[in-house]
Write an enzyme that holds these catalytic residues in place. Structure first.
Site, PDB file in Angstrom:
ATOM      1  N   ASN A 155       0.829  -1.262   0.003  1.00  0.00           N
ATOM      2  CA  ASN A 155      -0.013  -0.021   0.059  1.00  0.00           C
ATOM      3  C   ASN A 155       0.901   1.251   0.165  1.00  0.00           C
ATOM      4  O   ASN A 155       2.278   1.101  -0.028  1.00  0.00           O
ATOM      5  CB  ASN A 155      -0.860  -0.233   1.494  1.00  0.00           C
TER       6      ASN A 155
ATOM      7  N   PHE B 202      -4.573   3.898  14.855  1.00  0.00           N
ATOM      8  CA  PHE B 202      -4.916   4.895  13.885  1.00  0.00           C
ATOM      9  C   PHE B 202      -5.892   4.510  12.966  1.00  0.00           C
ATOM     10  O   PHE B 202      -6.268   3.273  12.862  1.00  0.00           O
ATOM     11  CB  PHE B 202      -3.892   5.141  12.782  1.00  0.00           C
TER      12      PHE B 202
ATOM     13  N   PRO C 291      -2.780 -11.442  11.088  1.00  0.00           N
ATOM     14  CA  PRO C 291      -3.123 -10.762  12.292  1.00  0.00           C
ATOM     15  C   PRO C 291      -3.554  -9.490  12.531  1.00  0.00           C
ATOM     16  O   PRO C 291      -2.818  -8.433  11.867  1.00  0.00           O
ATOM     17  CB  PRO C 291      -2.061 -11.410  13.121  1.00  0.00           C
ATOM     18  N   ASP C 292      -4.261  -9.005  13.385  1.00  0.00           N
ATOM     19  CA  ASP C 292      -4.379  -7.720  13.705  1.00  0.00           C
ATOM     20  C   ASP C 292      -3.637  -7.427  14.947  1.00  0.00           C
ATOM     21  O   ASP C 292      -3.783  -7.715  16.048  1.00  0.00           O
ATOM     22  CB  ASP C 292      -6.024  -7.394  13.830  1.00  0.00           C
TER      23      ASP C 292
HETATM   24  O1  C5P Z   1      -8.936  -2.251  10.821  1.00  0.00           O
HETATM   25  P1  C5P Z   1      -7.940  -0.967  10.314  1.00  0.00           P
HETATM   26  O2  C5P Z   1      -7.151  -1.205   9.482  1.00  0.00           O
HETATM   27  O3  C5P Z   1      -8.776  -0.037   9.781  1.00  0.00           O
HETATM   28  O4  C5P Z   1      -7.387  -0.409  11.692  1.00  0.00           O
HETATM   29  C1  C5P Z   1      -6.370   0.448  11.574  1.00  0.00           C
HETATM   30  C2  C5P Z   1      -5.694   0.476  12.937  1.00  0.00           C
HETATM   31  O5  C5P Z   1      -5.126  -1.130  13.222  1.00  0.00           O
HETATM   32  C3  C5P Z   1      -4.088   1.164  12.653  1.00  0.00           C
HETATM   33  O6  C5P Z   1      -3.661   1.451  13.980  1.00  0.00           O
HETATM   34  C4  C5P Z   1      -3.228  -0.064  12.173  1.00  0.00           C
HETATM   35  O7  C5P Z   1      -1.969   0.156  12.623  1.00  0.00           O
HETATM   36  C5  C5P Z   1      -3.939  -1.210  12.877  1.00  0.00           C
HETATM   37  N1  C5P Z   1      -3.889  -2.638  12.486  1.00  0.00           N
HETATM   38  C6  C5P Z   1      -3.075  -3.592  12.841  1.00  0.00           C
HETATM   39  N2  C5P Z   1      -2.871  -4.821  12.236  1.00  0.00           N
HETATM   40  C7  C5P Z   1      -3.731  -4.945  11.255  1.00  0.00           C
HETATM   41  C8  C5P Z   1      -4.466  -4.103  10.725  1.00  0.00           C
HETATM   42  C9  C5P Z   1      -4.639  -2.890  11.276  1.00  0.00           C
HETATM   43  O8  C5P Z   1      -2.156  -3.369  13.640  1.00  0.00           O
HETATM   44  N3  C5P Z   1      -3.709  -6.272  10.499  1.00  0.00           N
END
Ligand code: C5P
Length: 406
Positions: free
Chosen positions: A209, A325, A305-306
């Site tokens: 991205n 963020f 993973p989130d």
């Molecule tokens: O769910 P979304 O991508 O919109 O959320 C954004 C936030 O979640 C940001 O702080 C981003 O760094 C974090 N994020 C993360 N791991 C992911 C997706 C998002 O830490 N897989």
């Protein structure tokens, strides 16, 4: 230890000024940036040319120089510094400091500053012992001015006693102690994620991205600047590694996750990375071949993973403050507030990343800080200013929680 620290060194007119040249070198060896102000009488002992050569910066001196005031006023000199050091500090400059006299650039900066000040006195033993000097020192101490030395020994004037300026390495040690103990986030550990992630399709292709990493890197620099021991886990960017930060380069979201989890425990986590939500399910070991007459491959994606959520749910390893963020193009505040709840983090920085805002890759950002108590709109700022303001808010948060616990 002093990486990225900005020292404003004020050299006043004493024979020990020659040692200040070595002090500049010692500070710079340790990664500090040193900007110097010379009093008129200091120029009788060391030349602006030597000071400028060693500090690799121009030297400031004349309060009434129009160019100095236009390019860098006395307020700005102090604003750009993390600590002011007066070395050598003559009895005269200490007397002016105690009385609030500002009759040249050095004393005006000292009056105008809101930064901490460390002085390294240097004078004849009788001058040091004089009641006037001792009264001035007591005044300065009561105002929170810090002292390095003086020490006892043989003096340039042939006498022996207290009043010798501390050696450059002793002054450096005091400065290091100052930063180790007095910085707002000293003793705290922070993890910051930054940049994009690259998700491999095969050994040569990937999905990525447009994140530049500018905001995340600036946040890591700001937290480190406030004394936090900072780990920056970053995808590939063109940004320089911030000074004094432990930079861990990764490519994929899985690697970012592993590095973040491996960096726990921490007090602070700021997830500014644009982590890819999905990765190709199969990452072949060999390049996918384009064969004549065959359909383009379809790439099945699986979820990454989130990292933000995982840090927020890290149990007894959970950082006390987790900041995420939310890059949104519509319904910014509502979506970001929902994200705060979904990710179980403490704060969300919401920013509008519609293409017309130029946020991705640009130098400025317009953000909203969303906490459990509501949304706060910040004006459009440089990303570095957003980072500084966030770091200050984080320091303020820890101040409050420490006070509440007492
Ligand atoms: O769910 P979304 O991508 O919109 O959320 C954004 C936030 O979640 C940001 O702080 C981003 O760094 C974090 N994020 C993360 N791991 C992911 C997706 C998002 O830490 N897989």
């Amino acid at each position: 230890m002093l990486h990225g620290k900005r020292i404003l060194l004020i050299i006043s007119g004493g024979i020990a000024a020659y040692k200040s040249l070595d002090l500049i070198r010692r500070l710079r060896e340790r990664g500090a940036a040193v900007r110097c102000v010379l009093t008129e009488s200091a120029t009788q002992f060391v030349t602006p040319l030597s000071v400028s050569a060693l500090s690799e910066d121009r030297v400031y001196g004349d309060l009434f120089s129009l160019t100095d005031e236009a390019e860098m006023g006395h307020i700005q000199l102090s604003r750009d510094a993390d600590l002011l050091v007066v070395a050598p500090a003559t009895t005269n400059i200490m007397a002016k400091m105690a009385q609030g006299i500002g009759d040249d650039l050095a004393t005006t900066v000292l009056l105008a500053t809101d930064k901490d000040v460390l002085v390294a006195p240097s004078m004849n033993v009788r001058m040091w012992e004089h009641a006037a000097t001792q009264a001035n020192i007591a005044t300065l101490r009561s105002r929170g001015i810090r002292f390095a030395g003086p020490t006892e020994g043989a003096m340039a004037c042939g006498e022996f006693g207290e009043g010798r300026m501390a050696e450059p390495l002793e002054i450096v040690a005091e400065i290091e102690t100052y930063f180790a103990t007095s910085a707002p986030l000293a003793g705290r550990r922070a993890i910051v994620t930054s940049g994009p992630t690259l998700e491999a399709i095969d050994p040569v292709r990937y999905v990525a991205n447009r994140s530049s990493g500018k905001q995340g890197h600036a946040i890591a620099a700001a937290l480190a600047g406030m004394g936090a021991e900072t780990v920056l886990v970053t995808g590939p960017t063109n940004e320089a590694a911030p000074a004094g930060v432990d930079v861990q380069q990764i490519e994929s979201a899985q690697e970012m996750y592993d590095a973040c989890m491996g960096a726990l425990p921490a007090d602070i986590a700021v997830c500014a990375a644009a982590v890819a939500d999905w990765r190709p399910a199969l990452q072949g070991d060999s390049k996918i071949k384009k064969a004549q007459g065959t359909a383009p491959p379809s790439i099945e994606m699986v979820e990454n993973p989130d990292i933000l959520r995982a840090l927020s749910a890290a149990g007894n390893q959970r950082p006390a403050l987790v900041v995420g963020f939310a890059a949104e193009t519509d319904n910014l505040i509502d979506n970001a507030t929902a994200k705060l709840a979904r990710k179980e983090c403490d704060w969300i920085i919401a920013n509008d990343v519609s293409p017309e805002t130029g946020t991705f890759g640009g130098d400025t950002n317009t953000v909203h800080l969303i906490t459990a108590t509501g949304a706060e709109d910040w004006p459009e700022m440089q990303k570095s200013d957003v980072a500084d303001r966030l770091a200050e808010r984080i320091a303020g948060h820890f101040d409050q929680t420490t006070e509440a616990a007492q």
